[in-house]
Design a protein around this motif. Structure first.
Motif, mmCIF file in Angstrom:
data_model
loop_
_atom_site.group_PDB
_atom_site.id
_atom_site.type_symbol
_atom_site.label_atom_id
_atom_site.label_comp_id
_atom_site.label_asym_id
_atom_site.label_seq_id
_atom_site.Cartn_x
_atom_site.Cartn_y
_atom_site.Cartn_z
ATOM 1 N N PHE A 46 0.835 -1.192 0.000
ATOM 2 C CA PHE A 46 0.000 0.000 0.000
ATOM 3 C C PHE A 46 0.880 1.255 0.000
ATOM 4 N N PRO A 47 1.677 1.471 -1.056
ATOM 5 C CA PRO A 47 2.474 2.685 -1.116
ATOM 6 C C PRO A 47 1.593 3.912 -1.297
ATOM 7 N N PRO A 48 1.951 5.070 -0.728
ATOM 8 C CA PRO A 48 3.192 5.289 0.028
ATOM 9 C C PRO A 48 3.041 5.080 1.527
ATOM 10 N N PHE A 49 1.974 4.399 2.001
ATOM 11 C CA PHE A 49 1.803 4.184 3.440
ATOM 12 C C PHE A 49 2.673 3.039 3.959
ATOM 13 N N GLY A 50 2.643 1.913 3.256
ATOM 14 C CA GLY A 50 3.430 0.781 3.703
ATOM 15 C C GLY A 50 3.780 -0.112 2.529
ATOM 16 N N PHE A 51 5.072 -0.298 2.282
ATOM 17 C CA PHE A 51 5.504 -1.167 1.194
ATOM 18 C C PHE A 51 6.916 -1.653 1.498
ATOM 19 N N VAL A 52 7.389 -2.600 0.703
ATOM 20 C CA VAL A 52 8.738 -3.153 0.867
ATOM 21 C C VAL A 52 9.548 -2.761 -0.364
ATOM 22 N N ASP A 53 10.711 -2.139 -0.142
ATOM 23 C CA ASP A 53 11.505 -1.686 -1.282
ATOM 24 C C ASP A 53 12.298 -2.835 -1.894
ATOM 25 N N GLU A 54 13.116 -2.524 -2.897
ATOM 26 C CA GLU A 54 13.841 -3.559 -3.632
ATOM 27 C C GLU A 54 14.871 -4.295 -2.777
ATOM 28 N N LYS A 55 15.209 -3.710 -1.626
ATOM 29 C CA LYS A 55 16.149 -4.370 -0.709
ATOM 30 C C LYS A 55 15.434 -5.142 0.400
ATOM 31 N N GLY A 56 14.102 -5.170 0.302
ATOM 32 C CA GLY A 56 13.338 -5.903 1.309
ATOM 33 C C GLY A 56 13.119 -5.132 2.594
ATOM 34 N N VAL A 57 13.255 -3.809 2.537
ATOM 35 C CA VAL A 57 13.119 -2.966 3.723
ATOM 36 C C VAL A 57 11.730 -2.322 3.740
ATOM 37 N N GLY A 60 7.612 3.732 4.012
ATOM 38 C CA GLY A 60 6.317 4.369 3.861
ATOM 39 C C GLY A 60 5.975 5.295 5.013
ATOM 40 N N PHE A 61 4.877 6.020 4.833
ATOM 41 C CA PHE A 61 4.428 6.983 5.841
ATOM 42 C C PHE A 61 4.111 6.286 7.162
ATOM 43 N N ASP A 62 3.325 5.202 7.111
ATOM 44 C CA ASP A 62 2.985 4.485 8.341
ATOM 45 C C ASP A 62 4.237 3.909 9.010
ATOM 46 N N VAL A 63 5.168 3.465 8.226
ATOM 47 C CA VAL A 63 6.421 2.929 8.775
ATOM 48 C C VAL A 63 7.178 4.032 9.520
ATOM 49 N N ASP A 64 7.193 5.236 8.936
ATOM 50 C CA ASP A 64 7.886 6.348 9.598
ATOM 51 C C ASP A 64 7.167 6.791 10.870
ATOM 52 N N VAL A 65 5.825 6.712 10.866
ATOM 53 C CA VAL A 65 5.088 7.051 12.090
ATOM 54 C C VAL A 65 5.409 6.026 13.185
ATOM 55 N N ALA A 66 5.514 4.749 12.811
ATOM 56 C CA ALA A 66 5.893 3.714 13.785
ATOM 57 C C ALA A 66 7.276 3.987 14.356
ATOM 58 N N LYS A 67 8.195 4.416 13.514
ATOM 59 C CA LYS A 67 9.542 4.758 13.995
ATOM 60 C C LYS A 67 9.497 5.937 14.956
ATOM 61 N N ALA A 68 8.595 6.909 14.686
ATOM 62 C CA ALA A 68 8.450 8.057 15.582
ATOM 63 C C ALA A 68 7.926 7.615 16.946
ATOM 64 N N LYS A 250 6.847 17.292 7.947
ATOM 65 C CA LYS A 250 7.979 16.793 7.160
ATOM 66 C C LYS A 250 7.674 15.408 6.580
ATOM 67 N N LEU A 251 7.056 14.548 7.393
ATOM 68 C CA LEU A 251 6.697 13.210 6.895
ATOM 69 C C LEU A 251 5.638 13.316 5.800
ATOM 70 N N TRP A 252 4.659 14.208 6.020
ATOM 71 C CA TRP A 252 3.589 14.370 5.030
ATOM 72 C C TRP A 252 4.173 14.832 3.699
ATOM 73 N N ASP A 253 5.033 15.839 3.775
ATOM 74 C CA ASP A 253 5.644 16.361 2.545
ATOM 75 C C ASP A 253 6.517 15.297 1.869
ATOM 76 N N LYS A 254 7.194 14.488 2.688
ATOM 77 C CA LYS A 254 8.076 13.448 2.155
ATOM 78 C C LYS A 254 7.305 12.434 1.317
ATOM 79 N N TRP A 255 6.137 12.026 1.801
ATOM 80 C CA TRP A 255 5.429 10.929 1.145
ATOM 81 C C TRP A 255 4.276 11.367 0.252
ATOM 82 N N PHE A 256 3.723 12.589 0.501
ATOM 83 C CA PHE A 256 2.531 12.999 -0.260
ATOM 84 C C PHE A 256 2.681 14.341 -0.958
ATOM 85 N N GLY A 257 3.826 14.953 -0.836
ATOM 86 C CA GLY A 257 3.995 16.299 -1.340
ATOM 87 C C GLY A 257 3.618 16.473 -2.794
ATOM 88 N N GLU A 258 3.958 15.496 -3.632
ATOM 89 C CA GLU A 258 3.680 15.639 -5.064
ATOM 90 C C GLU A 258 2.188 15.560 -5.378
#
Length: 267
Positions: A46-57, A60-68, A250-258
Motif C-alpha cells: 500500500f504505497p506510500p503508506f506501507g511497502f517493501v523496497d527492492e532491498k526488502g526494507v 512508507g508513511f505508516d512505517v515512519d510514524v511507527a519509527k516516531a 515533514k513526513l507528510w511532505d516526504k510521502w505525499f507532497g507531489e
C-alpha cells in the motif's frame, strides 16, 4: 491449630497479593517497554503508506510514524519490529496479540470501533476509481451494473457496496490482485483509497483516475486493543506532539507532497 491458622492466613494474604497484582497487570505500554521494542502491523502493498523496497526494507508513511512512536518510547527509531498485515487480517492480528498496534492506512469506522479503539485521526483520505484510459466511467454512479475489483476488508469495498449496490464487487485479498484484475480487464474498475490509486496510476500509464474529487472522506487512525486506555493515551500524545512540531509535516511532505493538491486536508 496454630499452624493451621497460619496456613489459612498465609493463603488469604497470598490471594490478596495475587488480586492486587492482577489489578496492576501490565497493559500494552508496559509490555512494549519491558520488551524493549514496538511490534507494529504495517502493510507491504500500500504505497506510500506501507511497502517493501527492492532491498526488502519496510518503507512508507505508516512505517515512519511507527519509527516516531519507537523513538518517543525508547529514544531510538529502530526499536520497532514490523509485521506484514492486510486489510483483512490486521484487526485479528491485534486482538490476538500478534502486534501492539495497527499502522495500516485504516479508516475509522463505527463498525470497527466495536472491536478496537482508534487514535486521533492522523490522515484524511477519500475514495477514487481506477479505470483504463478508454473507459467511460467518470463517477461512482457509473459503476452500476459493472464488475468492480475491491480489496477484502477495505472501506473501498464497503463504500462501493453502500453507494452502488448493483455493482458486482470482485473481492481480492491483496491490492496487487485487485489491480491485476483491472489490468487484465477482468473488471472495469478498481475502487480504493485516493493515495494508493494515485500512486498506482503513476506507475501504470495505461490507467487513469475517475471519480474525482475523492468521494466519501475517510479519516485514518492507528488501531489499539479495546479498553487499553494507557497505551492509547501514549499513542495520541505522540501524534499530538508530532502535529505541534514540524515532524508530522515533514513526513507528510516526504510521502505525499507531489499529490498535495489532489488530497483531502486533515482538519
Amino acid at each position: 491449630m496454630r499452624m493451621k491458622n497460619f496456613l489459612v492466613l498465609f493463603s488469604i494474604l497470598s490471594l490478596l497479593t495475587l488480586i492486587s497484582f492482577g489489578e496492576g497487570i501490565a497493559g500494552t505500554l508496559q509490555d512494549v517497554k519491558a520488551r524493549g521494542k514496538l511490534i507494529a502491523g504495517v502493510k507491504t502493498d500500500f504505497p506510500p503508506f506501507g511497502f517493501v523496497d527492492e532491498k526488502g526494507v519496510n518503507k512508507g508513511f505508516d512505517v515512519d510514524v511507527a519509527k516516531a512512536l519507537a523513538k518517543e518510547l525508547f529514544g531510538k527509531e529502530n526499536a520497532v519490529e514490523f509485521v506484514a498485515v492486510t486489510s483483512g487480517n490486521r484487526i485479528a492480528f491485534l486482538t490476538t496479540n500478534k502486534i501492539d498496534i495497527i499502522l495500516a492506512s485504516m479508516t475509522i469506522t463505527e463498525e470497527r470501533k466495536k472491536v478496537i479503539d482508534y487514535s486521533i485521526p492522523y490522515f484524511m483520505s477519500g475514495h477514487l476509481i481506477l479505470v483504463h484510459k478508454d473507459s467511460k466511467i467518470g463517477k461512482y454512479q457509473d459503476l452500476a451494473g459493472k464488475k468492480v475489483s475491491t480489496t477484502q476488508g477495505s472501506t473501498g469495498d464497503i463504500v462501493t457496496g453502500e453507494l452502488v449496490p448493483t455493482a458486482e464487487r470482485i473481492k481480492f485479498q491483496h491490492n496487487s490482485e485487485s489491480l491485476q484484475a483491472l489490468k487484465d480487464r477482468r473488471v472495469e474498475a478498481f475502487v480504493q483509497d485516493d493515495v494508493l490509486l494515485l500512486d498506482l496510476q503513476k506507475r501504470n500509464p495505461e490507467l487513469k483516475i475517475a471519480g474525482w474529487p475523492p468521494f466519501r472522506p475517510a479519516p485514518y487512525g492507528l488501531g489499539v486493543r479495546k479498553g487499553d486506555k494507557e497505551w492509547l493515551d501514549s499513542v495520541d500524545a505522540t501524534l499530538t506532539k508530532m502535529k505541534k512540531t514540524d515532524s508530522y509535516q515533514k513526513l507528510w511532505d516526504k510521502w505525499f507532497g507531489e499529490n498535495k493538491k489532489a488530497l483531502l486536508e486533515l482538519k
